[in-house]
Scaffold this motif. Structure first.
Motif, short mmCIF file in Angstrom:
data_model
loop_
_atom_site.label_atom_id
_atom_site.label_comp_id
_atom_site.label_asym_id
_atom_site.label_seq_id
_atom_site.Cartn_x
_atom_site.Cartn_y
_atom_site.Cartn_z
N LEU A 274 1.02 -1.10 -0.19
CA LEU A 274 0.21 -0.09 -0.08
C LEU A 274 0.74 1.27 -0.39
O LEU A 274 1.24 1.21 1.08
CB LEU A 274 -1.02 0.12 1.46
N ALA A 279 1.30 -2.51 5.06
CA ALA A 279 1.13 -3.05 4.56
C ALA A 279 1.87 -3.58 3.68
O ALA A 279 1.88 -1.88 1.68
CB ALA A 279 -0.34 -3.31 4.05
N ARG A 333 -11.90 -7.14 -0.56
CA ARG A 333 -11.68 -7.66 0.44
C ARG A 333 -11.77 -6.63 1.86
O ARG A 333 -12.66 -7.50 2.78
CB ARG A 333 -10.11 -8.17 0.70
N ARG A 334 -12.06 -6.15 1.48
CA ARG A 334 -11.80 -4.67 2.90
C ARG A 334 -13.60 -5.16 3.59
O ARG A 334 -14.07 -4.68 4.58
CB ARG A 334 -11.58 -3.60 2.55
#
Lengths: 336, 521
Positions: A274, A279, A333-334
């Motif tokens: 990111l 991450a 995903r979030r």
């Protein structure tokens, strides 16, 4: 390489903690390893449809051609995980090469290797201190570093007109010799980088810093030191990459490295790290580097008749596409 | 046995002695004493600005003291950073959870003290231990999961587990229950009791009186940067506690003439704003308030009672889980500040620096900012109209600036507040919500703002007033709605709008309709 993201499969872990749901694991994998997936896909498609792609010689030339520049992306991964950026690596790479050639000419192997490492490390240290202690924006600090390193290079090479050649009989040449040494060096450094990132306190501090600097400070992490060190690490890796590259080319090419920092950033981002920090993975970056290299190779084969403008166009479009897919996956995903 | 000062200072694990701390323009702490014994839960209470947070930051090494000293186990200490305080055994759990959401639960728990071999982290062992430790805190999750995938309560438990893991002897908890469910609060209390029995000292900061009486052994009350009272928790009754926090003498509840407010207003007609059962998890529990033209409705309550949240909900600035706001009988279809402003409801926020003024713009620009859409034609601002409006309010609100072109950032707090008022008034609002309108402005300007509020109400505006200043609230309001833990506990009207009644409501008002709760008081 270094896929340390998931290791709970063993017996000890099975005994106690509940495992993640299958779906959770799949979507997580897609975000983190999306770069790897796309890489595999592209390689398979290219092997089938592109003549001469699936050839040992071709693979080797792709790997050797990108072995040393991949180290820039490795260092960039650490920096970006902390939420920073290092724009100086392209210039430091070139400077490292010139210093290495000059050093090997005047002092042999030891000087040829240590001089660029010391100078690039020092540049990284100054940048790190400016970011961590003086609290300046990494973008500006490393932009200044980019200009400074390029200026230093111009100064020691008489405005770029003097190209120092590595003596052919120097032991330094061996560092860039053949295919095994460059590829091996890159693999070893990436593995070490992966361990550093996922299995040491320093690596954990990088994630914490990028995740929430304030929380990291309140949790008692050595914020200033970690931030400084990450730029030292990135700078040193860039200098080392430049030196090794000079050994391979047997000269300190002065006009090399322009824009390499951007390629490195692209590889890191494609690898799932990111840009906001907190991450990312070394394995992803490796995939990102390889993916860009393969695309470059394919464009070189198929679009060379249209000139370099076509390959730049295709590269740009492709980068945008990959990042688009990446973010879509990350968002999915979030939400899940 | 309940002496004011502990008999034997040597037995204090944490001993803060006449500590002072100043910031530019503010003396946050003035000779504060604060002592905590091992194995006790010590409540630290005080209203906004009392100095609690500063005291905590001094003790945990975020700030350094100007005067006085902090002793740990009898030895003077001076922490340069939170890390040093942690190493010495003082851990803090902050109100907003200070962990790394993207990192796994296990890694958060062990960050910087990971079990390792030759510098390489043993992640299998770390996960195993994390799982075991967290189970002791009632959290049964896969430690590989990212922290953000846990509920707030579980995250809070991870923070507590982490704080205790580092051999803490003093654990400071700042409003630890503000985001917890009842069940989670019970777990937390179990954990606190266990820690206390192990001899760990716990400093417990909360505004929830019920909790204080349930879990705390002793209490230190702070006000205006000073320690005003130290006692056994059970020896201070609720009314006394509130009186000490707010700085009011119990016998002197009748106050008069300290503010610039005139007598009560004539309240006429139907409510212009009807807020019905506003609801938001952990913050508001079915709060209903009506605002009538010409009436000043005060919102009473301690810090964290939901006063600001109520105002923000009505102004459309706080997302709601339930409830509705109607203006002039018409329910707002969309819950947003834009919709509220269009309907005529405007709010002066509590923190004008961050939420209101734009310091680098001129007084003129700050005033017309919100009105721009109305005084523009085809996207171009009508300069003449703009000057007209600015001049009118400049006079009307008696804004003291060299000219409308002066930057707002250069004005005094009181005048900044007037500029904010002007910005909203030029929209011709129906209702004005004021959150701490006189905080941080000098006495003269305070009186001016207060009389302005009075005048505006007289002209038929519906006003909602939030103030921590009891006198201001009581004398300024025609009616006071008292909130506690996000619930309405009382409504004071007419003669009942008095300090005594308000303090009684704050102390006794029972926010949970089911619990009997008499036992603790």
């Amino acid at each position: 390489m270094t896929t340390t993201a998931s290791t709970p499969g063993d017996a000890a872990a099975a005994a106690s903690p509940p495992t993640e749901s299958r779906r959770e694991r799949l979507t997580g994998l897609a975000q983190q390893q999306g770069g790897v997936a796309v890489l595999v896909l592209v390689v398979v498609l290219a092997s089938v449809f592109s003549h001469g792609f699936a050839d040992t010689g071709n693979f080797q030339s792709i790997l050797v051609g990108n072995a040393y520049t991949s180290l820039l992306a490795l260092g960039m991964t650490f920096v970006i995980i902390t939420g920073g950026i290092d724009l100086s690596v392209g210039s430091v790479f070139a400077l490292g090469g010139v210093l290495a050639a000059w050093g090997s000419l005047h002092g042999g192997l030891a000087v040829g290797l240590l001089l660029p490492l010391a100078v690039s490390g020092a540049i990284g240290l100054i940048q790190g201190l400016l970011v961590s202690r003086a609290r300046l924006a990494p973008f500006i600090v490393t932009l200044a570093g980019l200009l400074f390193a390029r200026g230093l290079l111009q100064a020691i090479s008489d405005e770029g007109s003097t190209t120092y050649l590595v003596p052919r009989d120097s032991a330094f040449v061996a560092l860039g010799h053949g295919a095994l040494v460059p590829i091996g060096t890159a693999v070893v450094l990436f593995v070490l980088g992966g361990v550093l990132l996922t299995r040491t306190r320093f690596g954990q501090a990088l994630f914490a810093l990028g995740g929430s600097e304030n929380a990291a400070m309140l949790m008692g992490l050595p914020v200033t030191r970690t931030k400084t060190l990450v730029y030292v690490l990135s700078g040193t890796l860039a200098g080392l990459a430049g030196a090794l590259n000079a050994a391979r080319l047997q000269s300190g090419v002065t006009n090399i490295g322009v824009g390499y920092e951007l390629t490195a950033i692209a590889a890191v981002v494609i690898g799932g790290t990111l840009l906001t920090g907190g991450a990312g993975s070394v394995a992803g970056t490796a995939a990102g580097v390889l993916l860009l290299a393969v695309i470059q190779n394919l464009i070189g084969v198929h679009l060379s008749k249209y000139g370099s403008s076509a390959s730049d166009l295709a590269n740009g479009v492709f980068l945008a596409l990959v990042v688009l897919v990446q973010t879509t996956l990350a968002r999915a995903r979030r939400l899940s | 046995m309940a002496q004011r000062q502990p008999a034997d200072p040597a037995q204090l694990v944490l001993d803060v002695r006449s500590v002072s701390k100043s910031f530019p323009g503010v003396r946050a702490l003035r000779g504060v004493d604060f002592g905590v014994r091992p194995g006790e839960v010590h409540a630290l209470v005080g209203e906004n600005g009392a100095g609690k947070s500063t005291l905590i930051k001094v003790v945990t090494g975020v700030y350094q003291v100007d005067e006085g000293e902090v002793r740990l186990d009898g030895r003077p200490v001076a922490f340069g950073s939170p890390l040093e305080a942690q190493d010495a055994g003082i851990s803090t759990i902050y109100q907003e959870i200070n962990l790394i959401p993207l990192m796994s639960v296990a890694r958060n728990l062990f960050l910087n003290r990971e079990p390792s071999r030759f510098g390489v982290i043993d992640s299998a062992r770390m996960k195993r231990e994390a799982y075991e430790i967290l189970r002791g805190y009632g959290v049964d999750v896969n430690p590989s999961r990212p922290l953000r995938s846990l509920g707030l309560g579980a995250q809070q438990m991870v923070a507590i587990a982490r704080a205790v893991q580092i051999d803490a002897r003093v654990v400071i908890m700042d409003e630890p229950t503000s985001s917890l469910e009842t069940r989670e609060v019970e777990t937390l209390f179990r954990v606190i009791r266990r820690l206390r029995d192990q001899g760990i000292a716990i400093v417990y900061v909360s505004h929830r009186l019920d909790e204080l009486y349930e879990i705390c052994d002793r209490v230190t009350i702070m006000r205006d940067g000073e320690t005003v009272h130290v006692d056994e928790m059970a020896r201070v009754d609720r009314l006394q506690l509130i009186a000490l926090m707010l700085g009011r003498d119990l016998t002197d509840v009748r106050q008069h003439g300290a503010t610039a407010f005139a007598a009560d207003h004539d309240v006429a007609g139907e409510p212009v704003v009807r807020a019905h059962e506003l609801h938001r998890a952990h913050q508001l529990d079915k709060v209903s308030v009506d605002l009538r033209p010409g009436e000043v409705v005060g919102l009473g309550g301690l810090l964290g009672s939901g006063r600001s949240e109520t105002a923000r909900a009505i102004a459309g600035a706080l997302p709601l889980d339930g409830g509705s706001v109607a203006v002039g009988g018409v329910p707002l279809r969309r819950h947003s500040t834009a919709a509220a402003i269009r309907a005529g409801v405007v709010m002066l926020p509590e923190d004008r620096k961050s939420d209101g003024i734009i310091p680098n713009l001129s007084v003129r620009e700050n005033i017309v900012l919100a009105a721009l859409p109305r005084i523009s034609r085809a996207g171009l601002v009508d300069k003449g109209k703009q000057d007209e409006i600015v001049e009118f309010f400049f006079e009307r609100l008696r804004i003291k600036a060299s000219s409308p072109a002066q930057k707002v950032g250069e004005l005094s707090g009181g005048n900044q507040q007037k500029v904010m008022l002007a910005r909203w008034l030029c929209l011709n609002p129906k209702a004005l919500l004021l959150d701490e309108p006189t905080r941080g402005i000098d006495v003269g300007a305070k009186a001016e703002v207060q009389s302005l509020i009075d005048e505006l109400a007289k002209e038929g505006l519906a006003v909602m007033l939030i103030s921590s200043d009891l006198e201001e609230l009581i004398e300024g309001s025609d009616r006071i709605v008292v909130l506690k833990e996000g619930r309405m506990v009382a409504e004071l009207t007419g003669d009942a709008v008095s300090q005594g009644a308000l303090m009684t409501a704050l102390a006794e008002g029972d926010p949970s309709p089911t619990a009997g709760d008499g036992a603790q008081a």
